[in-house]
Design an enzyme around this catalytic site. Structure first.
Site, PDB file in Angstrom:
ATOM      1  N   GLU A 107      44.759  53.040  31.956  1.00 20.74           N
ATOM      2  CA  GLU A 107      43.429  53.016  31.354  1.00 20.74           C
ATOM      3  C   GLU A 107      43.605  52.941  29.841  1.00 20.74           C
ATOM      4  O   GLU A 107      44.263  53.794  29.236  1.00 20.74           O
ATOM      5  CB  GLU A 107      42.639  54.271  31.720  1.00 20.74           C
TER       6      GLU A 107
ATOM      7  N   ARG B 169      59.066  55.758  39.329  1.00 20.05           N
ATOM      8  CA  ARG B 169      60.128  54.811  39.693  1.00 20.05           C
ATOM      9  C   ARG B 169      59.640  53.371  39.557  1.00 20.05           C
ATOM     10  O   ARG B 169      58.490  53.056  39.872  1.00 20.05           O
ATOM     11  CB  ARG B 169      60.600  55.093  41.123  1.00 20.05           C
TER      12      ARG B 169
ATOM     13  N   HIS C 158      46.135  56.773  37.440  1.00 21.14           N
ATOM     14  CA  HIS C 158      46.510  55.916  36.322  1.00 21.14           C
ATOM     15  C   HIS C 158      47.042  56.762  35.165  1.00 21.14           C
ATOM     16  O   HIS C 158      46.936  57.994  35.171  1.00 21.14           O
ATOM     17  CB  HIS C 158      45.313  55.080  35.844  1.00 21.14           C
TER      18      HIS C 158
ATOM     19  N   ASN D 170      66.419  53.040  40.679  1.00 15.90           N
ATOM     20  CA  ASN D 170      67.445  53.339  41.673  1.00 15.90           C
ATOM     21  C   ASN D 170      68.102  52.032  42.100  1.00 15.90           C
ATOM     22  O   ASN D 170      67.414  51.083  42.485  1.00 15.90           O
ATOM     23  CB  ASN D 170      66.816  54.045  42.882  1.00 15.90           C
TER      24      ASN D 170
ATOM     25  N   HIS E 241      57.134  64.913  29.591  1.00 19.34           N
ATOM     26  CA  HIS E 241      57.171  63.523  30.028  1.00 19.34           C
ATOM     27  C   HIS E 241      56.690  63.403  31.469  1.00 19.34           C
ATOM     28  O   HIS E 241      56.672  64.373  32.213  1.00 19.34           O
ATOM     29  CB  HIS E 241      58.566  62.900  29.872  1.00 19.34           C
TER      30      HIS E 241
ATOM     31  N   GLU F 132      59.224  58.571  31.416  1.00 13.89           N
ATOM     32  CA  GLU F 132      60.592  58.442  31.903  1.00 13.89           C
ATOM     33  C   GLU F 132      60.578  57.499  33.107  1.00 13.89           C
ATOM     34  O   GLU F 132      60.051  57.842  34.171  1.00 13.89           O
ATOM     35  CB  GLU F 132      61.188  59.785  32.303  1.00 13.89           C
TER      36      GLU F 132
END
Length: 556
Positions: free
Chosen positions: A414, A300, A365, A351, A296, A347
């Site tokens: 993309e 953030r 990208h 926060n 993965h 993932e």
């Protein structure tokens, strides 16, 4: 019956259900699965959900060979039955039957999502089931030439068996040669044993859903105020660097493995390895044969609910699991196009209290492939949180059709128009200051293959595509070098890529020998036991390596 040229493939994704009514018979634990079919003589079954209870998540895809007449027919239907596992027999919880014309609203290659009420055996409605559907070309799935329906996991299993068989036949002469000198080579014999144990005895397990989610039209919304339920797997990039007191040199540490035994995992002990110090030759040779896969990519976001809504509505992703970590004041959501034990996924990290991040100019990208990117761009155009950066069209000097969009946090995607592949989430692009240096690092430390390079003198850049197998079957890393630019601002938004490995200790040795910087020494995560190690490449991009067996165990 052989597939006719005009026939199509109908993909049905049984995503999840909410608010199931348990059967009247007392059950110690509500564990559910679903059957789906077009022809009652061929019913396909999902994996078993043993964690979600009344809100199960299966996220299993099934492929049916259909005719154009079926797709356009007013009465063409797909049926689903949900069962609870019982002691002596399984209990029918409810059924769903829907007309395919009410689900398919886009063209070929465009995923569509709907939610349907579940009819209980009594005839009353109780609960909702979330289903996805998509039409694909027959050429994308040659296995359906001989059968009328198959589960996606079974299809991938057939491909993996063929690949392992080819790989085994290719390596047969080498294995015969190594067996003659195994007494003189500790590393060779151990690597061979570890590789066979991890690849042949471990099969993908069911992915549990730790959160109760509310869904409509296939789009998942977080329930409650934050709607985040805790999950047991601590994300590796949030763990503080920890020094392992005991030095683990190459080929010196006895390993304990988990072997699949029926429906459970049992622990087995590997043979004690003879003492010896690490050498560059045997470490780098081990890296080439390590069982690695991109698991993965982590980054953030400022609003988890908003991002999940955009990815599910506009890009057709599914929510795989969500976890809240209040002690660390953060939450994670995993999204993608297939189960985590088979697919490369995203993932997202939120926060608490931080609603904006600096993406910088080093991250490029993500790449996602679709059969028809124009339809995806139209969906993004109608979404207030998305932005179109480049309209669909051929690449300069080529025939590939691409487009670029931007998500609510400014991360670029993309969109690549290509036949459906095993990994729709297919690419991560990062910019580097020295392409040859980066290629060497990812080959030696990460064990990646250089698939190809492409130079564009007119636009003054060169790219290198690296990965663990063919680009049409695996997610890849795209390294971009812009002429004369040696440094980039990496910002604080993008975090890392996680890669699976059979041994984090040997991986750390290889990283050090390749000149990489270890940011977390190999070892188990406190309180969880999953073994990881982390490093930085020459440009400062972070990679976390996760023990393959521990990763599967966490998902199970």
């Amino acid at each position: 019956m052989p597939m006719q040229e005009e026939e199509r493939v109908l993909e049905i994704n049984l995503i999840s259900a909410q608010g199931l009514q348990p059967p009247s018979s007392p059950l110690r634990k509500l564990q559910t699965y679903a059957l789906t079919w077009i022809d009652p003589s061929t019913k396909l079954r999902t994996r078993l959900d043993s964690l979600g209870g009344q809100n199960p998540t299966w996220n299993d895809k099934f492929l049916f060979r259909v005719t154009p007449e079926f797709l356009s027919g007013d009465t063409s239907a797909v049926s689903v039955a949900i069962y609870a596992v019982g002691t002596f027999r399984d209990h029918l919880i409810g059924t769903v039957t829907f007309f395919i014309g009410n689900v398919l609203s886009g063209g070929a290659g465009v995923p569509c999502f709907s939610a349907f009420q579940i009819r209980r055996p009594s005839g009353r409605f109780h609960g909702v089931m979330n289903i996805g559907a998509m039409v694909a070309d027959v050429s994308d799935f040659p296995a359906l030439h001989k059968i009328s329906a198959i589960g996606y996991r079974d299809l991938m299993g057939m491909k993996m068996k063929e690949q392992r068989k080819k790989k085994k036949n290719k390596k047969a002469p080498e294995e015969e040669l190594s067996s003659d000198s195994c007494e003189n080579s500790c590393a060779d014999s151990v690597e061979e044993a570890d590789s066979s144990s991890s690849s042949s005895s471990l099969s993908p397990s069911a992915t549990g859903a730790g959160a109760v989610l509310k869904e409509w039209n296939g789009v998942r919304e977080l329930a409650g105020n934050k709607g985040l339920a805790a999950s047991g797997f601590l994300c590796c990039f949030m763990v503080a660097p920890r020094t392992v007191p005991e030095h683990h040199s190459f080929c010196t540490k006895p390993r304990r493995l988990l072997r699949k035994d029926g429906n459970s995992m049992r622990e087995i002990a590997s043979e004690d390895l003879s003492q010896g110090s690490a050498t560059e030759e045997n470490v780098m040779d081990w890296v080439k044969h390590d069982n690695r896969r991109m698991l993965h990519v982590v980054y953030r976001v400022g609003d988890l609910e908003r991002t999940i809504k955009f990815y599910t509505e506009c890009l057709g992703m599914s929510v795989l699991r969500i976890r809240d970590l209040p002690e660390l004041r953060c939450a994670n959501a995993f999204l993608g196009y297939g189960p985590e034990d088979e697919s490369f996924v995203i993932e997202l990290t939120y926060n608490y209290g931080i609603d904006e991040y600096d993406i910088g100019n080093g991250f490029g990208h993500f790449g996602v492939s679709f059969g028809d990117i124009s339809s995806i761009v139209d969906i993004v155009r109608d979404n207030k949180d998305g932005k179109i950066i480049r309209e669909p069209g051929p690449v300069e000097g080529g025939c590939s059709i691409i487009a670029f969009i931007e998500d609510p946090d400014g991360y670029k995607f993309e969109l690549l128009e290509r036949v459906l592949s095993h990994e729709p989430l297919c690419r991560v692009m990062l910019r580097v200051g020295d392409l040859n240096r980066s290629i060497e690092f990812y080959e030696k430390a990460c064990g990646m293959q250089l698939l190809y390079t492409r130079d564009n003198p007119e636009c003054q850049y060169t790219i290198a595509i690296m990965g663990y197998g063919p680009e049409d079957e695996n997610a890849v890393l795209e390294l971009t070098y812009n002429y004369g630019v040696t440094e980039y601002d990496k910002g604080d938004g993008y975090a890392q890529i996680a890669i699976g490995t059979d041994d984090v200790y040997r991986t750390a040795e290889a990283i050090k020998l390749a000149g990489g910087k270890i940011t977390r020494e190999p070892g188990p995560v406190p309180g969880i036991g999953t073994k990881i190690t982390a490093c930085l490449d020459p440009d400062g991009w972070k990679t976390v390596f996760v023990d393959n067996v521990d990763f599967l165990r966490e998902l199970e």
